[in-house]
Design a protein around this motif. Structure first.
Motif: not given
Lengths: 129, 349
Positions: A68, B191-193, B256-257, B52-53, B134, A99, B195, A93, A96-97, B169-170, B197, B221, A129, B56
């Protein structure tokens, strides 16, 4: 939340419930400066847990292994790429976050230590990070 | 100072962080008639559980054999409803200043959105710190942050008639690609690909714009930036095909999140131990009277970073908080099962 170190988890849940000596394999982490550190990984645990337990630098593993956070990013040595396998869709997926993602990028919380990975070589990126 | 005092929000307690420990603090403090304002940098409650979860399963919440992070958050929100906490999302507490004394603490807090709070006690339930964007390892990127490089959009006008490069890509990357497209001079999504998300309708909307030639999409990138005095002139793209090219642009938005950083907590004058706040195990109070630290952010001998530990900690901390908020009232220990007084507060009797 439950972001425990592996040590905590092992103490709390009893990671090794007996049944003979666990099988160990050798895993080498090469850091972004080129310094190699070889440690023993227990079969059945994850490569990320192995790294954390051995204080391997450049592995942050912020989320504690939930796939995650993308902070346990590693590059798998070419020779090992086939044995470690490809990233799952969820892992892709999450990458993607990360580097500087390369074709041999993996999140090492998603690599389970198996006997055939004895000798595995991984490189860590300079920034997680 | 008087002016500031006038504009301030007065409350019994400010809870910093809306994760499980922060949310359950509202409950335990609420039972003791302590009114709470809760501040969190994220846009919603739940902290790591939601961020994060959310999907989960968690197996070690007492009495709940299994629940997801989102279910736990939703249940906690329901549980604290009777106490009507006021939430302040998308805000980070920047400063915490003590105005009172050890016997009669009082605090002034300010957020990055300019809000001021006056509180009798403070609960720091900040978990692993604050979630912050990030920052990609691009040399000198920090010298462009806030002028040309942005990790969030505060004002659309900053992007009007600019050549904008968006990386990622998010959902954030795609949402801002779509939202800024009518405003910006040009948009290049990197984006690196191929696809994504992100919500399928955002992906198809983006792909339609690319097909119509209205925005650019590049696989690869960004490895470097160019410009001077904080004004960006270009970003260097290393394509997945190995080709390096310069994208002329005045704005760059990397998505990057999020990552957890201790953040401003480090500057509040509290004793710290390896980015954690040491507390006692009777009251979970920090080195400063009236400031409590609960959940993952505190440390004491034997500490386990478990949600259930956080719940225990807030119950005990609330007892001491009561002494500060109501110095003249005697605290009677009561059970929610039998106390009509507590049941009234919970709205069930």
């Amino acid at each position: 939340m439950a972001k425990m170190s592996f040590e905590d988890a092992a103490t709390r849940y009893g990671a090794e419930p007996g049944g003979g000596a666990p099988t160990k394999v050798k895993i080498t982490f090469v850091d972004s400066q080129g310094q190699a550190r070889s440690v023993e990984g227990e079969v059945g645990s994850t490569v990320m847990e192995t790294a954390r337990r051995n204080d391997i630098p450049e592995i942050a593993a912020e989320c504690g292994g939930a796939c995650a956070c993308a902070t346990c990013h590693v590059y798998v040595d070419e020779k090992w790429a086939e044995k470690t396998g490809k990233a799952s869709q969820m892992e892709e997926d999450m990458l993607d976050f990360a580097f500087d993602v390369k074709p041999n990028s993996r999140l090492c919380c998603q690599i389970t230590v198996r006997p055939e990975l004895d000798g595995l070589v991984l490189t860590t990126p300079a920034q997680q990070g | 100072m008087n002016q500031l005092k006038e504009a301030a929000i007065e409350t019994d307690v400010v809870i910093v962080g809306a994760g499980p420990a922060g949310l359950f603090s509202v409950f335990e403090l609420g039972l003791l008639d302590i009114k709470a304002h809760v501040i969190d940098i994220l846009p919603r409650a739940g902290g790591q559980c939601s961020e994060l979860y959310p999907e989960k399963p968690i197996y070690d919440i007492p009495g709940l054999p299994v629940c997801t992070g989102q279910e736990l958050t939703d249940n906690l929100l329901k549980q604290i409803e009777p106490f009507h906490p006021t939430f302040h999302f998308n805000e980070m507490v920047e400063t915490l200043v003590s105005l009172g004394t050890a016997e009669k603490p009082e605090f002034r807090l300010s957020t990055d959105a300019g809000k001021i709070f006056h509180a009798k006690v403070v609960f720091i339930a900040a978990g692993g710190g604050s979630f912050q964007p990030k920052k990609p390892p691009i040399p000198k990127i920090e010298s462009y942050e806030g002028t040309s490089v942005f990790y969030a959009v505060r004002r659309m006008e900053d992007f009007r008639d600019k050549n904008v490069v968006i990386v990622g890509g998010g959902d954030s990357a795609l949402d801002w690609t779509l939202n800024l497209h009518p405003v910006a001079k040009s948009i290049t999504l990197v984006h690196r690909r191929d696809q994504f998300r992100a919500a399928p309708h955002s992906v198809s909307a983006m792909q339609e714009l690319v097909a119509a030639g209205k925005i650019d999409f590049k696989l690869g990138q960004i490895t470097a930036v160019e410009g001077e005095d904080g004004e960006l002139a270009g970003a260097i793209l290393k394509g997945n095909d190995g080709v390096v090219e310069k994208l002329a642009c005045e704005r760059l938005m990397p998505f990057f999140g999020l990552t957890m950083k201790l953040g401003p907590v480090a500057d509040w004058g509290l004793q710290l131990n390896e980015n954690l706040i040491p507390v006692d195990t009777e009251k979970f109070e920090t080195s400063h009277p009236g400031i409590f630290a609960v959940g993952d952010i505190n440390s004491y001998p034997g500490k386990l970073k478990l949600i259930l530990s956080g719940f225990h900690e807030v119950a005990l901390a609330a007892q001491k908080a009561h002494r500060y908020v109501y110095p003249d009232k005697k605290l009677l220990f009561q059970y929610t099962t039998s106390s009509t007084n507590l049941q009234k507060k919970l709205g069930v009797s």
